[in-house]
Design a protein around this motif. Structure first.
Motif, PDB file in Angstrom:
ATOM      1  N   GLY A  46      38.768  42.323  45.923  1.00  9.07           N
ATOM      2  CA  GLY A  46      38.375  41.045  45.343  1.00  9.07           C
ATOM      3  C   GLY A  46      36.926  40.665  45.580  1.00  9.07           C
ATOM      4  O   GLY A  46      36.543  39.523  45.371  1.00  9.07           O
ATOM      5  N   CYS A  69      42.701  30.630  34.832  1.00  9.08           N
ATOM      6  CA  CYS A  69      42.581  30.803  36.283  1.00  9.08           C
ATOM      7  C   CYS A  69      43.415  29.788  37.061  1.00  9.08           C
ATOM      8  O   CYS A  69      43.767  30.030  38.223  1.00  9.08           O
ATOM      9  CB  CYS A  69      41.120  30.666  36.699  1.00  9.08           C
ATOM     10  N   LYS A  72      46.957  30.872  38.492  1.00  6.94           N
ATOM     11  CA  LYS A  72      46.800  31.766  39.637  1.00  6.94           C
ATOM     12  C   LYS A  72      46.328  30.983  40.856  1.00  6.94           C
ATOM     13  O   LYS A  72      46.810  31.197  41.967  1.00  6.94           O
ATOM     14  CB  LYS A  72      45.813  32.883  39.312  1.00  6.94           C
ATOM     15  N   GLY A  73      45.384  30.087  40.650  1.00  7.72           N
ATOM     16  CA  GLY A  73      44.892  29.252  41.738  1.00  7.72           C
ATOM     17  C   GLY A  73      45.991  28.386  42.327  1.00  7.72           C
ATOM     18  O   GLY A  73      46.087  28.231  43.545  1.00  7.72           O
ATOM     19  N   ILE A  76      48.336  30.562  44.540  1.00  4.60           N
ATOM     20  CA  ILE A  76      47.727  30.888  45.834  1.00  4.60           C
ATOM     21  C   ILE A  76      47.670  29.647  46.715  1.00  4.60           C
ATOM     22  O   ILE A  76      47.993  29.695  47.905  1.00  4.60           O
ATOM     23  CB  ILE A  76      46.322  31.494  45.639  1.00  4.60           C
ATOM     24  N   LEU A 132      42.619  35.508  52.544  1.00  8.07           N
ATOM     25  CA  LEU A 132      42.387  35.411  51.102  1.00  8.07           C
ATOM     26  C   LEU A 132      41.206  36.293  50.711  1.00  8.07           C
ATOM     27  O   LEU A 132      40.199  36.335  51.422  1.00  8.07           O
ATOM     28  CB  LEU A 132      42.071  33.966  50.698  1.00  8.07           C
ATOM     29  N   LYS A 133      41.319  36.942  49.569  1.00  4.48           N
ATOM     30  CA  LYS A 133      40.200  37.690  49.001  1.00  4.48           C
ATOM     31  C   LYS A 133      39.163  36.690  48.494  1.00  4.48           C
ATOM     32  O   LYS A 133      39.508  35.539  48.194  1.00  4.48           O
ATOM     33  CB  LYS A 133      40.687  38.556  47.840  1.00  4.48           C
ATOM     34  N   ASP A 135      37.760  36.452  45.641  1.00  2.45           N
ATOM     35  CA  ASP A 135      38.149  35.974  44.325  1.00  2.45           C
ATOM     36  C   ASP A 135      39.280  34.951  44.431  1.00  2.45           C
ATOM     37  O   ASP A 135      39.296  33.963  43.697  1.00  2.45           O
ATOM     38  CB  ASP A 135      38.569  37.152  43.433  1.00  2.45           C
ATOM     39  N   GLU A 136      40.211  35.161  45.350  1.00  8.03           N
ATOM     40  CA  GLU A 136      41.303  34.200  45.543  1.00  8.03           C
ATOM     41  C   GLU A 136      40.774  32.860  46.057  1.00  8.03           C
ATOM     42  O   GLU A 136      41.305  31.806  45.705  1.00  8.03           O
ATOM     43  CB  GLU A 136      42.342  34.766  46.507  1.00  8.03           C
ATOM     44  N   LEU A 139      39.680  31.029  43.098  1.00 12.55           N
ATOM     45  CA  LEU A 139      40.837  30.535  42.343  1.00 12.55           C
ATOM     46  C   LEU A 139      41.419  29.288  43.002  1.00 12.55           C
ATOM     47  O   LEU A 139      41.749  28.313  42.320  1.00 12.55           O
ATOM     48  CB  LEU A 139      41.896  31.636  42.234  1.00 12.55           C
ATOM     49  N   CYS A 183      40.175  34.736  33.501  1.00 11.46           N
ATOM     50  CA  CYS A 183      41.214  35.309  34.366  1.00 11.46           C
ATOM     51  C   CYS A 183      42.390  35.866  33.567  1.00 11.46           C
ATOM     52  O   CYS A 183      43.427  36.203  34.129  1.00 11.46           O
ATOM     53  CB  CYS A 183      41.730  34.249  35.343  1.00 11.46           C
TER      54      CYS A 183
END
Length: 188
Positions: A46, A69, A72-73, A76, A132-133, A135-136, A139, A183
């Motif tokens: 990520g 996005c 997904k956000g 997470i 968390l990555k 990118d995460e 998000l 995304c």
């Protein structure tokens, strides 16, 4: 110029770009200590997404209000953050995230909020760079910004266009499985 240099550095990785961002005006510092954050500590996956690359170049989260996005956000956020911050960011053990008050005022900026998520804060908010990555984290930030319920004039993270089209979060709001946007899932 910064975007050109960052673009050339992407072959080396997003962290070279992040290091450049720090030397060219973007400061990613620990929210409590002020020390520079070390992106080498982040999870390896990520790091090199288009979203992370754009964020490291501009300091603006490209996922904010991108409907592709947000789902997904939300997922997470619900698994990693809601235990402390509440299911809609209303606050529990940790502070509320859906209003105009920020425990750390620098969290009004995307760089500040990212720095707090990455490096942690006081009390129970530990660093999330091993959970968390990168990118995460972006998000989650997009989802937190989407949960905002107060006057849009007090939301400096929104662009003028986003402010104009702003609609406060509605509890129970849902998103399609694959809306268009940055995304969007690519069919295999």
């Amino acid at each position: 110029m910064r975007n050109l240099i960052c673009g050339l550095m992407l072959g080396v990785g997003a962290f070279a770009c992040a290091a450049y961002a720090q030397t060219s005006g973007l400061a990613f510092n620990n929210t409590v200590t002020g020390e520079k954050l070390n992106f080498d500590d982040a999870l390896p996956e990520g790091r090199d997404t288009d979203g992370v690359k754009k964020f490291m170049q501009t300091g603006v989260n490209p996922y904010t209000e991108d409907k592709s996005c947000l789902k997904k956000g939300e997922q997470i956020f619900l698994s990693a953050c809601s235990g402390c911050h509440g299911h809609i960011g209303e606050g529990k053990i940790g502070p509320g995230l859906n209003d105009a008050y920020w425990t750390y005022p620098e969290n009004e900026t995307d760089v500040g909020l990212f720095s707090t998520i990455f490096g942690g804060a006081k009390a129970s908010m530990g660093p999330q760079y091993q959970n968390l990555k990168l990118d995460e984290m972006l998000l989650v930030m997009a989802w937190v910004r989407h949960l905002y319920k107060d006057d849009v004039k007090q939301a400096p993270w929104f662009s003028d266009v986003q402010k104009k089209n702003y609609k406060p979060y509605q509890h129970g709001e849902t998103f399609g499985d694959d809306p268009p946007g940055s995304c969007k899932t690519v069919a295999k």
